[in-house]
Design a protein around this motif. Structure first.
Motif, PDB file in Angstrom:
ATOM      1  N   ALA A 223      14.615   3.057 -13.512  1.00 50.81           N
ATOM      2  CA  ALA A 223      13.458   2.488 -12.818  1.00 50.81           C
ATOM      3  C   ALA A 223      13.509   2.800 -11.335  1.00 50.81           C
ATOM      4  O   ALA A 223      14.526   2.637 -10.685  1.00 50.81           O
ATOM      5  CB  ALA A 223      13.404   0.982 -13.019  1.00 50.81           C
ATOM      6  N   ALA A 224      12.383   3.264 -10.824  1.00 52.35           N
ATOM      7  CA  ALA A 224      12.253   3.423  -9.381  1.00 52.35           C
ATOM      8  C   ALA A 224      12.046   2.055  -8.767  1.00 52.35           C
ATOM      9  O   ALA A 224      11.734   1.088  -9.440  1.00 52.35           O
ATOM     10  CB  ALA A 224      11.044   4.310  -9.059  1.00 52.35           C
ATOM     11  N   ARG A 225      12.235   1.972  -7.465  1.00 51.97           N
ATOM     12  CA  ARG A 225      11.958   0.708  -6.796  1.00 51.97           C
ATOM     13  C   ARG A 225      10.483   0.371  -6.973  1.00 51.97           C
ATOM     14  O   ARG A 225       9.622   1.204  -6.745  1.00 51.97           O
ATOM     15  CB  ARG A 225      12.278   0.799  -5.306  1.00 51.97           C
ATOM     16  N   PRO A 226      10.162  -0.856  -7.376  1.00 54.88           N
ATOM     17  CA  PRO A 226       8.769  -1.188  -7.577  1.00 54.88           C
ATOM     18  C   PRO A 226       7.988  -1.159  -6.276  1.00 54.88           C
ATOM     19  O   PRO A 226       8.554  -1.262  -5.203  1.00 54.88           O
ATOM     20  CB  PRO A 226       8.803  -2.595  -8.174  1.00 54.88           C
ATOM     21  N   ALA A 227       6.696  -1.004  -6.419  1.00 51.21           N
ATOM     22  CA  ALA A 227       5.851  -0.866  -5.245  1.00 51.21           C
ATOM     23  C   ALA A 227       5.516  -2.223  -4.655  1.00 51.21           C
ATOM     24  O   ALA A 227       6.038  -3.239  -5.034  1.00 51.21           O
ATOM     25  CB  ALA A 227       4.587  -0.117  -5.627  1.00 51.21           C
ATOM     26  N   ALA A 272      10.065  14.825  12.514  1.00 56.05           N
ATOM     27  CA  ALA A 272      10.724  13.700  11.854  1.00 56.05           C
ATOM     28  C   ALA A 272       9.907  13.320  10.625  1.00 56.05           C
ATOM     29  O   ALA A 272       8.681  13.246  10.689  1.00 56.05           O
ATOM     30  CB  ALA A 272      10.841  12.517  12.805  1.00 56.05           C
ATOM     31  N   VAL A 273      10.595  13.106   9.506  1.00 57.43           N
ATOM     32  CA  VAL A 273       9.932  12.763   8.250  1.00 57.43           C
ATOM     33  C   VAL A 273      10.554  11.482   7.698  1.00 57.43           C
ATOM     34  O   VAL A 273      11.776  11.438   7.480  1.00 57.43           O
ATOM     35  CB  VAL A 273      10.060  13.892   7.208  1.00 57.43           C
ATOM     36  N   ALA A 274       9.737  10.477   7.462  1.00 56.22           N
ATOM     37  CA  ALA A 274      10.185   9.238   6.816  1.00 56.22           C
ATOM     38  C   ALA A 274       9.513   9.138   5.457  1.00 56.22           C
ATOM     39  O   ALA A 274       8.294   9.288   5.353  1.00 56.22           O
ATOM     40  CB  ALA A 274       9.840   8.025   7.673  1.00 56.22           C
ATOM     41  N   VAL A 275      10.297   8.900   4.424  1.00 54.93           N
ATOM     42  CA  VAL A 275       9.785   8.743   3.073  1.00 54.93           C
ATOM     43  C   VAL A 275      10.223   7.370   2.576  1.00 54.93           C
ATOM     44  O   VAL A 275      11.418   7.108   2.452  1.00 54.93           O
ATOM     45  CB  VAL A 275      10.316   9.847   2.132  1.00 54.93           C
ATOM     46  N   ASP A 276       9.240   6.506   2.296  1.00 54.99           N
ATOM     47  CA  ASP A 276       9.593   5.135   1.925  1.00 54.99           C
ATOM     48  C   ASP A 276       8.422   4.457   1.242  1.00 54.99           C
ATOM     49  O   ASP A 276       7.265   4.880   1.393  1.00 54.99           O
ATOM     50  CB  ASP A 276       9.976   4.326   3.167  1.00 54.99           C
ATOM     51  N   TYR A 277       8.737   3.373   0.514  1.00 53.46           N
ATOM     52  CA  TYR A 277       7.671   2.497   0.035  1.00 53.46           C
ATOM     53  C   TYR A 277       7.110   1.740   1.225  1.00 53.46           C
ATOM     54  O   TYR A 277       7.856   1.316   2.111  1.00 53.46           O
ATOM     55  CB  TYR A 277       8.201   1.506  -0.995  1.00 53.46           C
ATOM     56  N   GLY A 278       5.788   1.570   1.266  1.00 55.30           N
ATOM     57  CA  GLY A 278       5.206   0.906   2.412  1.00 55.30           C
ATOM     58  C   GLY A 278       3.817   0.388   2.127  1.00 55.30           C
ATOM     59  O   GLY A 278       3.302   0.472   1.019  1.00 55.30           O
ATOM     60  N   HIS A 279       3.205  -0.156   3.159  1.00 57.48           N
ATOM     61  CA  HIS A 279       1.862  -0.703   3.067  1.00 57.48           C
ATOM     62  C   HIS A 279       1.204  -0.590   4.436  1.00 57.48           C
ATOM     63  O   HIS A 279       1.876  -0.319   5.448  1.00 57.48           O
ATOM     64  CB  HIS A 279       1.885  -2.165   2.614  1.00 57.48           C
ATOM     65  N   LEU A 280      -0.115  -0.737   4.468  1.00 56.43           N
ATOM     66  CA  LEU A 280      -0.884  -0.658   5.704  1.00 56.43           C
ATOM     67  C   LEU A 280      -1.479  -2.016   6.034  1.00 56.43           C
ATOM     68  O   LEU A 280      -1.498  -2.931   5.205  1.00 56.43           O
ATOM     69  CB  LEU A 280      -1.985   0.386   5.576  1.00 56.43           C
ATOM     70  N   ARG A 281      -1.974  -2.136   7.249  1.00 58.26           N
ATOM     71  CA  ARG A 281      -2.437  -3.417   7.774  1.00 58.26           C
ATOM     72  C   ARG A 281      -3.491  -4.068   6.881  1.00 58.26           C
ATOM     73  O   ARG A 281      -3.509  -5.296   6.719  1.00 58.26           O
ATOM     74  CB  ARG A 281      -3.009  -3.206   9.188  1.00 58.26           C
ATOM     75  N   GLU A 282      -4.346  -3.262   6.300  1.00 58.17           N
ATOM     76  CA  GLU A 282      -5.446  -3.808   5.513  1.00 58.17           C
ATOM     77  C   GLU A 282      -4.990  -4.354   4.162  1.00 58.17           C
ATOM     78  O   GLU A 282      -5.756  -5.011   3.467  1.00 58.17           O
ATOM     79  CB  GLU A 282      -6.519  -2.739   5.290  1.00 58.17           C
ATOM     80  N   SER A 283      -3.739  -4.082   3.769  1.00 58.23           N
ATOM     81  CA  SER A 283      -3.289  -4.516   2.445  1.00 58.23           C
ATOM     82  C   SER A 283      -1.860  -5.043   2.479  1.00 58.23           C
ATOM     83  O   SER A 283      -1.066  -4.760   1.586  1.00 58.23           O
ATOM     84  CB  SER A 283      -3.395  -3.350   1.459  1.00 58.23           C
ATOM     85  N   ARG A 284      -1.526  -5.822   3.511  1.00 55.49           N
ATOM     86  CA  ARG A 284      -0.197  -6.413   3.554  1.00 55.49           C
ATOM     87  C   ARG A 284      -0.035  -7.382   2.378  1.00 55.49           C
ATOM     88  O   ARG A 284      -0.951  -8.148   2.065  1.00 55.49           O
ATOM     89  CB  ARG A 284       0.020  -7.187   4.856  1.00 55.49           C
ATOM     90  N   PRO A 285       1.124  -7.381   1.722  1.00 56.03           N
ATOM     91  CA  PRO A 285       1.355  -8.316   0.616  1.00 56.03           C
ATOM     92  C   PRO A 285       1.484  -9.745   1.128  1.00 56.03           C
ATOM     93  O   PRO A 285       2.288 -10.021   2.025  1.00 56.03           O
ATOM     94  CB  PRO A 285       2.669  -7.818   0.014  1.00 56.03           C
ATOM     95  N   VAL A 286       0.702 -10.650   0.586  1.00 53.47           N
ATOM     96  CA  VAL A 286       0.663 -12.033   1.079  1.00 53.47           C
ATOM     97  C   VAL A 286       2.022 -12.703   0.958  1.00 53.47           C
ATOM     98  O   VAL A 286       2.404 -13.507   1.813  1.00 53.47           O
ATOM     99  CB  VAL A 286      -0.409 -12.838   0.313  1.00 53.47           C
ATOM    100  N   ASP A 287       2.780 -12.370  -0.085  1.00 54.76           N
ATOM    101  CA  ASP A 287       4.061 -13.038  -0.315  1.00 54.76           C
ATOM    102  C   ASP A 287       5.249 -12.150   0.032  1.00 54.76           C
ATOM    103  O   ASP A 287       6.376 -12.453  -0.301  1.00 54.76           O
ATOM    104  CB  ASP A 287       4.153 -13.488  -1.783  1.00 54.76           C
TER     105      ASP A 287
END
Length: 400
Positions: A223-227, A272-287
């Motif tokens: 399993a990959a790290r969940p999103a 410089a290259v960053a590869v990671d799970y992430g999110h943007l301002r419009e969809s920050r996870p509430v929890d």
């Protein structure tokens, strides 16, 4: 004794006997793009070639892997570079100067706090800090998500830090956040009802899109790290309290911004290259996304040093911090889009190949399956690729 999450993560991950310092390495606990397929390193090699060309083929071309694990990515890149250089035949008149091959010019450096692995070739340098004056490519694959950060909860009197017991993972509410952290939260992690802040994008640039991956992978080593939006946190551990009153949580990414800006500042010219799970301002996870990994399974993020503790990255905030240093345009796209741009689309080989070359068909099918894992939007394909040029023109696909 309960302490702030940033201090707990730092101690658990990088303190004496910490998760990333001791033991056999991250590969025994979770699967990343580096471990999934050589296609990931092949894509980075093609990016390196583009950067090399943009730099005018310097005599020394640096490749710096930040958060290098046990050197897996650089080992693969080293083999690919050697094979690529060996396969290029040069037939020119003796009077014409021949540029040294990439293999002759490239210098690999792993940046990691763990001791140098015994198996690592001497050609790969092993250091604990990012070197200065880089001309070439800096790679940070799932590094930013392990930069320790504070966690806050919104209460009736504003944002307050969450404290955690390192032994149990139990949380309590602490003091009001500092003015610097409050400014970051106001700008980059708004409450659901907040309007966009000045200087941020309410609608992302079409050329800086990402794949929204909201479904997690099932447990297991593969399993990959969940999103984004993972709910498996210390709060779900039996005996641990829920977020007080069910209020919104936030993971304060200011420490990640500072770490990325410092990394970009080490580059004289290159990317410089960053590869990671992430999110943007419009969809920050509430929890929030705080979680843990141990032995190939997702576990509650108890910061006792026995497991990985990670949180997804506010990639737009990180990108803005890097751009302030580099003063150049950046690109922010999904891994799926980035890999396809480098020729890795995961397409199945033609069935006719099975009749003419059965062994070749099986190899091609296995390669396609590996790429499919890298581009699956519900798994590793949910990564974001942040590319930040420094002192060179924008690479293909860079627009902001």
């Amino acid at each position: 004794m309960s302490i702030r999450w940033r201090d707990a993560m730092d101690q658990a991950l990088y303190g004496p006997g910490g998760f990333f310092v001791a033991g056999t390495g991250p590969a025994d606990h979770f699967r990343t793009s580096v471990h999934a397929s050589p296609a990931f390193a092949t894509a980075l090699l093609r990016l390196l070639s583009q950067v090399d060309t943009a730099l005018g083929h310097p005599a020394r071309l640096s490749v710096v892997d930040v958060g290098a694990g046990r050197g897996e990515l650089l080992l693969t890149l080293q083999r690919l570079v050697a094979a690529d250089s060996a396969g290029v035949a040069v037939d020119v008149p003796s009077s014409v100067a021949v540029r040294p091959s990439l293999a002759e010019r490239v210098r690999f450096t792993a940046v990691e706090l763990a001791p140098r692995p015994e198996h690592l070739p001497e050609a790969i340098e092993w250091v604990s800090e990012i070197p200065a004056g880089i001309t070439g490519l800096l790679i940070a694959t799932e590094w930013l998500d392990n930069i320790p950060l504070d966690v806050a909860v919104h209460t009736t009197d504003g944002w307050r830090y969450l404290l955690v017991d390192p032994g149990s993972g139990a949380e309590t509410v602490g003091e009001l956040v500092s003015s610097a952290d409050l400014e970051w939260l106001t700008t980059w992690w708004p409450l659901p009802s907040d309007p966009p802040s000045p200087g941020t994008d309410s609608d992302p640039d079409p050329a800086s899109t990402w794949t929204d991956a909201t479904s997690g992978s099932e447990p297991g080593f593969r399993a990959a790290r969940p999103a984004q939006g993972s709910s498996l946190t210390a709060r779900s551990r039996p005996g641990c309290p829920d977020t007080p009153n069910g209020n919104a949580r936030a993971e304060i990414g200011r420490s990640r911004d500072e770490a990325w800006a410092a990394a970009v500042q080490k580059i004289e010219r290159g990317m410089a290259v960053a590869v990671d799970y992430g999110h943007l301002r419009e969809s920050r996870p509430v929890d929030g996304t705080l979680t843990g990994y141990r032995g190939g399974r997702q576990v509650p993020p108890v910061p006792d040093g026995s497991s990985d503790v990670t949180a997804h990255v506010a990639m737009d905030s990180v990108a803005s911090a890097g751009a302030d240093v580099a003063l150049c345009a950046y690109s922010l796209v999904s891994q799926r889009e980035a890999l396809r741009a480098f020729g890795a689309d995961g397409g199945r080989p033609p069935l006719s190949l099975a009749g003419t070359d059965p062994a070749g068909y099986v190899r091609a099918l296995a390669a396609a399956s590996a790429v499919a894992e890298l581009t699956d939007p519900a798994g590793l394909g949910g990564h974001l690729w942040l590319r930040q040029p420094v002192g060179i023109g924008p690479a293909p696909g860079v627009a902001r």
